[in-house]
Structures are given as structure tokens and as C-alpha cells.
Design a protein around this motif. Structure first.
Motif, PDB file in Angstrom:
ATOM      1  N   ARG A  30       0.836  -1.251  -0.056  1.00  0.00           N
ATOM      2  CA  ARG A  30       0.088   0.044  -0.063  1.00  0.00           C
ATOM      3  C   ARG A  30       0.782   1.196   0.026  1.00  0.00           C
ATOM      4  O   ARG A  30       0.571   2.253  -0.568  1.00  0.00           O
ATOM      5  CB  ARG A  30      -0.916   0.030   1.322  1.00  0.00           C
ATOM      6  CG  ARG A  30      -1.891   1.144   1.195  1.00  0.00           C
ATOM      7  CD  ARG A  30      -2.630   1.356   2.692  1.00  0.00           C
ATOM      8  NE  ARG A  30      -3.649   0.214   2.800  1.00  0.00           N
ATOM      9  CZ  ARG A  30      -4.489   0.171   3.888  1.00  0.00           C
ATOM     10  NH1 ARG A  30      -4.217   0.921   4.825  1.00  0.00           N
ATOM     11  NH2 ARG A  30      -5.355  -0.931   3.809  1.00  0.00           N
ATOM     12  N   MET A  31       2.062   1.296   0.906  1.00  0.00           N
ATOM     13  CA  MET A  31       2.686   2.399   1.096  1.00  0.00           C
ATOM     14  C   MET A  31       3.567   2.820  -0.367  1.00  0.00           C
ATOM     15  O   MET A  31       3.357   3.923  -0.894  1.00  0.00           O
ATOM     16  CB  MET A  31       3.878   2.185   1.940  1.00  0.00           C
ATOM     17  CG  MET A  31       4.813   3.391   2.213  1.00  0.00           C
ATOM     18  SD  MET A  31       6.512   3.080   2.943  1.00  0.00           S
ATOM     19  CE  MET A  31       6.991   2.381   1.093  1.00  0.00           C
ATOM     20  N   TYR A  32       4.322   1.576  -1.057  1.00  0.00           N
ATOM     21  CA  TYR A  32       4.810   1.855  -2.333  1.00  0.00           C
ATOM     22  C   TYR A  32       3.651   2.256  -3.582  1.00  0.00           C
ATOM     23  O   TYR A  32       4.084   3.143  -4.210  1.00  0.00           O
ATOM     24  CB  TYR A  32       5.486   0.600  -2.777  1.00  0.00           C
ATOM     25  CG  TYR A  32       6.596   0.437  -2.102  1.00  0.00           C
ATOM     26  CD1 TYR A  32       7.683   1.324  -1.848  1.00  0.00           C
ATOM     27  CD2 TYR A  32       6.936  -0.804  -1.416  1.00  0.00           C
ATOM     28  CE1 TYR A  32       8.877   1.134  -1.054  1.00  0.00           C
ATOM     29  CE2 TYR A  32       7.968  -1.241  -0.655  1.00  0.00           C
ATOM     30  CZ  TYR A  32       9.126  -0.032  -0.500  1.00  0.00           C
ATOM     31  OH  TYR A  32      10.162  -0.243   0.154  1.00  0.00           O
ATOM     32  N   LEU A  33       2.503   1.762  -3.305  1.00  0.00           N
ATOM     33  CA  LEU A  33       1.671   2.367  -4.230  1.00  0.00           C
ATOM     34  C   LEU A  33       1.320   3.782  -4.039  1.00  0.00           C
ATOM     35  O   LEU A  33       1.206   4.662  -5.199  1.00  0.00           O
ATOM     36  CB  LEU A  33       0.139   1.589  -3.907  1.00  0.00           C
ATOM     37  CG  LEU A  33      -0.967   2.134  -5.019  1.00  0.00           C
ATOM     38  CD1 LEU A  33      -0.914   1.486  -6.519  1.00  0.00           C
ATOM     39  CD2 LEU A  33      -2.486   1.514  -4.538  1.00  0.00           C
ATOM     40  N   TYR A  34       0.989   4.205  -2.931  1.00  0.00           N
ATOM     41  CA  TYR A  34       0.969   5.532  -2.678  1.00  0.00           C
ATOM     42  C   TYR A  34       1.978   6.348  -3.250  1.00  0.00           C
ATOM     43  O   TYR A  34       1.891   7.783  -3.515  1.00  0.00           O
ATOM     44  CB  TYR A  34       0.468   5.999  -1.081  1.00  0.00           C
ATOM     45  CG  TYR A  34      -0.923   5.445  -0.868  1.00  0.00           C
ATOM     46  CD1 TYR A  34      -1.995   4.956  -1.514  1.00  0.00           C
ATOM     47  CD2 TYR A  34      -1.168   5.176   0.635  1.00  0.00           C
ATOM     48  CE1 TYR A  34      -3.089   4.565  -1.053  1.00  0.00           C
ATOM     49  CE2 TYR A  34      -2.227   4.804   1.193  1.00  0.00           C
ATOM     50  CZ  TYR A  34      -3.330   4.511   0.197  1.00  0.00           C
ATOM     51  OH  TYR A  34      -4.643   3.982   0.755  1.00  0.00           O
ATOM     52  N   LYS A  35       3.243   5.851  -2.901  1.00  0.00           N
ATOM     53  CA  LYS A  35       4.516   6.559  -3.320  1.00  0.00           C
ATOM     54  C   LYS A  35       4.704   6.598  -4.826  1.00  0.00           C
ATOM     55  O   LYS A  35       5.629   7.364  -5.351  1.00  0.00           O
ATOM     56  CB  LYS A  35       5.621   5.813  -2.648  1.00  0.00           C
ATOM     57  CG  LYS A  35       6.823   6.579  -2.472  1.00  0.00           C
ATOM     58  CD  LYS A  35       7.853   5.761  -1.904  1.00  0.00           C
ATOM     59  CE  LYS A  35       9.093   6.601  -1.593  1.00  0.00           C
ATOM     60  NZ  LYS A  35      10.321   5.907  -0.998  1.00  0.00           N
ATOM     61  N   GLY A  36       4.038   5.844  -5.589  1.00  0.00           N
ATOM     62  CA  GLY A  36       4.193   5.647  -7.076  1.00  0.00           C
ATOM     63  C   GLY A  36       5.195   4.803  -7.543  1.00  0.00           C
ATOM     64  O   GLY A  36       5.466   4.826  -8.565  1.00  0.00           O
TER      65      GLY A  36
END
Length: 466
Positions: free
Chosen positions: A227-233
Motif C-alpha cells: 500500500r505504501m509503495y502504491l501511494y508513493k508511485g
């Protein structure tokens, strides 16, 4: 500690029968000061620790509709609190001088306890070091969860061009009893802490959660990293971690197997399994009000148009068009099952599908997407796409259907997708014939730092410009 909690606007909060003061004061007052490994494990089992945020920011999104006046059941603008009315009409101020912000307050309260455990558990008596490390790893994941939620509500969305200067939230990483002049870490610093806490936690998280999914596991660590990496792009890493989590648990329940048991009921209205009875749940966190937005809001026309009302079980189970003698002009959101805003397998399928589509892997994206849809829609027909862009459109629409009115997913998605002209969107709400508009990319997508926090840190804490 009492002074620190007060500065963070937490002084009015208590943990059940155990207040912050009695739990953390000088040791002679205390039977409640943790000493053994079992004491620290008890902290992780405490009911307030299992909560994970407040869904009130959803009132700013395009998923919510509030009628001007009460329809006899369900929420309305007139009956809403001033804070909800401010959110729904996109006002500059949200909470008044004397009001508490439950999302902020409770997150920092939980993080204090995570910090105590992180700092102290290795010195506890009883048990072996491996058990202590596992408990510490759970607390690291819990802290990371809180900071990822906070930075995505009270700060601009992560942008690699500005993240090192955009202000995030204060990073409180210890249990120091004296602290003054709190400052906001940058968005980049908060994300770096989330990432480092999760990577460290993964070394010691158990393969399976202790007791139930309210307790963290290795799959939860991979899922939250995803989830964190998705939000980070960072779609490569988001996909890799989603796959690692799904390698442990890829279960999806078939919603077509469940029914509305009591049309006139609320709790127990449907028989969809919840909490640790639902095998989709990898890491359980519940809203302050366990049933989230149930019976609080009506479904917007915009969201409603995305569902096949005849076949989509999410429409059939989670929304009602009438209640007893009352008929509504649009469906009321009314699942009345515990809203898990932690990590679950459906979100991982959607993350994997989105990342595959963004990387040009249309077939792989559709495989993840159609697997999820086969468990949500009766007689689902597999979707197809002629390009990765079309596949991404399908995935994002499904993400909105699946995660509707849960946690703060839609608010965060509106913020992150506003960076892409193809998906940038304004939100429009109408009240008493007057139109209120939140333009894509508006500063008002970012919630203000609570007034009390600003007052207690005057001169060091910078407010969000709205």
C-alpha cells in the motif's frame, strides 16, 4: 508523558479503565506499569489498539450524498455535526476551537503505546528474545500503519519532486515525558520512517498472526508495504510486495453465497463474515465506530452508476433502497459489518492489478481484476481490454466499487490520481440548491492540523494552507 500527550491533543483521552496518567506515571503508583513480556502482549490485545482511524474525511469525497433534511432514517446535512457540514461543503475550517479531531488524537494515542513497546519490550522479564522481537515487530508495523494514514490525510500526496519540502506530520518515536516545540517532519521523512519500520518489522514478524488477524503477521508487513509503495508511485515494489502477501493468503470469499437475513435489522442484517471470521482479512483495524459509515450516508449517483444493480453483490448486500415504510431517492449505505480498514486480500488484488496495468501488462492486470470480480458479481463475465490504459481504467473503477465508503481510500485516491490529468476530478456537493465544488488538486483535500495542537506548539508547528 502527560505534558507530551497534552501537546498532541490527547490529554482528554483514556484507555478504558487505565488512563495515560496511571499507566505511565512513576513506578510506585504502579501495578499497571508493564514489566513482563505478557504485560506488553496485553497492550497489543487492548481494544483501542485494534482501531485504526476515523472515516469522517470521506464526507469530502464523491462517494457520499447527504440529503438536505432527514428522510426518516440515515444521515442528513441538517442533522450532521458542524464538522461534517464543514467537510461536506469544503470549508476552510473543519473543527472549532473546542472540538477534538478523533482521527489525529487516537492515532497519536495508539502510537505512544507502540513506542513504549518498541523501546521497552526487549528488557521485559519472562519469555525468550524471539518472542520479544516478534512483539516489537508488531508494534513497528502498528506505528507504520498510523503514520501512513496520518501523512495521507494531513499532508499533500507524495510527490517525488516536492516530498522533501512538503510538510507531513510530527514524528514521535519514543516515550519521552518532556517535549516542547513539536515540528512537522516532511512527507519524505514520514514515508522513509514507514518504510524502515516495516522492513525492520519483517525480520521478526510471525508467519501467522498470534491469536487472530488483529495481530500482525509477515503477510501484513508485505501488504502494508505494498500500500505504501502504491501511494508513493513505486509500482515495481508495490507489485512485488502485493505478490509476497498474496503468496501467504490469496483467499477471496464468494459474496454470492451470502444473503440479507433481516431486512429490518441493522447489526446482523447480512451474514457476510466479519473480523477474524472473514479469511480475507490479513490485518484487522476497525474504525472508531466499528460499523464505519453504515446508515450514516447515502450513496452518491456517481458511485451508484458503477454497480450492476442486478448482479453485483456489493450493491445487493451493502445498500438498501427502503427501510420499513421508508423509501429513499437513492440507496442508503448499510452493510453493518465491521469495517476493516487494515489490510485484506481484495485490496492486494487491486494493487497488483493496478501495478500490472501501469507497467503495460494488460493480461496480468485483467487476471487479478477478473479473479476478484468472479467473487463479487453473480455470473460475472470476464472483462477485456485492448490496451494497458483501458485495463487501468477498469481496475480503478473496480477499486472504487470494492473499497467504497471504507477507511479513507477514496479520499487518498482522489489526491493521488489528481496528479494524472486522465484521472483528475472535481467533487461537487449540493446543499439547499447551492453547489459546492472541490477542484482537483485543491489544497482543501488536505485536512488542517487540529487547532489545539497548533496552540500548544505555537511558533513551531506550521498549519496547512487551505
Amino acid at each position: 508523558m502527560k505534558r507530551l500527550l497534552y501537546r498532541l491533543c490527547l490529554s482528554a483521552l483514556t484507555l478504558g479503565a487505565v488512563s495515560c496518567n496511571t499507566y505511565l506515571d512513576i513506578k510506585p503508583k504502579g501495578a499497571l506499569i508493564p514489566e513482563t513480556t505478557a504485560d506488553y502482549e496485553t497492550m497489543l490485545n487492548y481494544v483501542q489498539i485494534t482501531k485504526g482511524g476515523d472515516p469522517y474525511p470521506l464526507y469530502m469525497t464523491d462517494d457520499v450524498y447527504l440529503p438536505d433534511q432527514s428522510l426518516g432514517f440515515g444521515g442528513s446535512f441538517a442533522a450532521s455535526s458542524p464538522a461534517v457540514q464543514n467537510l461536506y461543503t469544503f470549508q476552510q475550517e473543519v473543527f472549532g476551537e473546542s472540538e477534538d479531531d478523533a482521527l489525529w488524537n487516537n492515532a497519536y494515542q495508539r502510537m505512544y503505546y507502540f513506542n513504549v513497546l518498541i523501546d521497552k519490550v526487549m528488557g521485559a522479564t519472562g519469555s525468550d528474545d524471539a518472542t520479544k522481537r516478534a512483539l516489537r515487530a508488531e508494534a513497528l508495523l502498528g506505528r507504520a500503519y498510523e503514520y501512513l494514514m496520518l501523512v495521507n490525510v494531513y499532508a499533500k500526496h507524495y510527490d517525488p519532486a516536492t516530498a522533501t519540502s512538503d510538510l507531513g506530520v510530527p514524528l514521535i518515536l519514543d516515550d519521552a515525558i518532556e517535549r516542547s516545540g513539536l515540528v512537522r517532519a516532511t512527507v519524505a521523512e514520514v514515508y522513509a520512517r514507514v518504510e524502515s519500520d516495516l522492513i525492520e518489522a519483517l525480520r521478526d514478524l510471525p508467519e501467522k498472526p498470534r491469536a487472530n488477524a488483529f495481530r500482525a503477521s509477515r503477510a501484513a508487513g508485505y501488504a502494508l508495504l505494498s500500500r505504501m509503495y502504491l501511494y508513493k508511485g513505486d509500482y515495481d515494489k508495490a507489485l512485488a510486495n502485493a505478490k509476497l502477501a498474496l503468496d501467504t493468503n490469496s483467499t477471496l470469499i464468494d459474496l454470492s453465497q451470502y444473503r440479507v437475513l433481516n431486512p429490518m435489522g441493522a447489526i446482523g442484517r447480512i451474514d457476510v463474515p466479519e473480523r477474524d471470521q472473514n479469511p480475507e482479512n490479513i490485518y484487522l483495524r476497525v474504525a472508531g465506530y466499528a460499523y464505519g459509515m453504515s446508515a450514516q450516508v447515502f450513496v452518491s449517483d456517481d458511485l451508484l452508476a458503477l454497480y450492476d444493480q442486478d448482479k453485483d453483490m456489493r450493491y445487493q448486500l451493502y445498500m438498501v433502497n427502503s427501510f420499513g415504510p421508508l423509501s429513499f431517492p437513492r440507496p442508503l449505505w448499510m452493510p453493518f459489518i465491521t469495517s476493516n480498514i487494515g489490510m485484506a486480500t481484495p485490496e492486494l488484488y487491486l494493487i497488483a492489478a493496478e501495478c500490472e496495468a501501469r507497467q503495460g501488462n494488460t493480461s496480468a492486470a485483467l487476471t487479478y481484476l477478473n479473479t476478484l470480480r468472479s467473487k463479487r458479481i453473480q455470473d460475472a463475465v470476464a472483462l477485456s481490454a485492448t490496451s494497458s490504459e483501458e485495463a487501468l481504467d477498469l481496475v480503478l473503477a473496480e477499486r472504487r466499487r470494492e473499497l467504497a465508503l471504507t477507511g479513507n481510500f477514496r479520499l487518498i485516491d482522489l489526491k493521488r490520481l489528481s496528479k494524472e490529468p486522465r484521472y483528475a476530478k472535481s467533487v461537487v456537493h449540493s446543499v439547499a440548491g447551492e453547489e459546492y465544488r472541490l477542484e482537483s488538486g485543491s489544497a482543501r483535500y488536505v485536512l488542517p492540523i487540529p487547532t489545539r495542537v497548533m496552540n500548544f506548539n505555537a511558533g513551531t508547528m506550521v498549519q496547512n494552507a487551505r
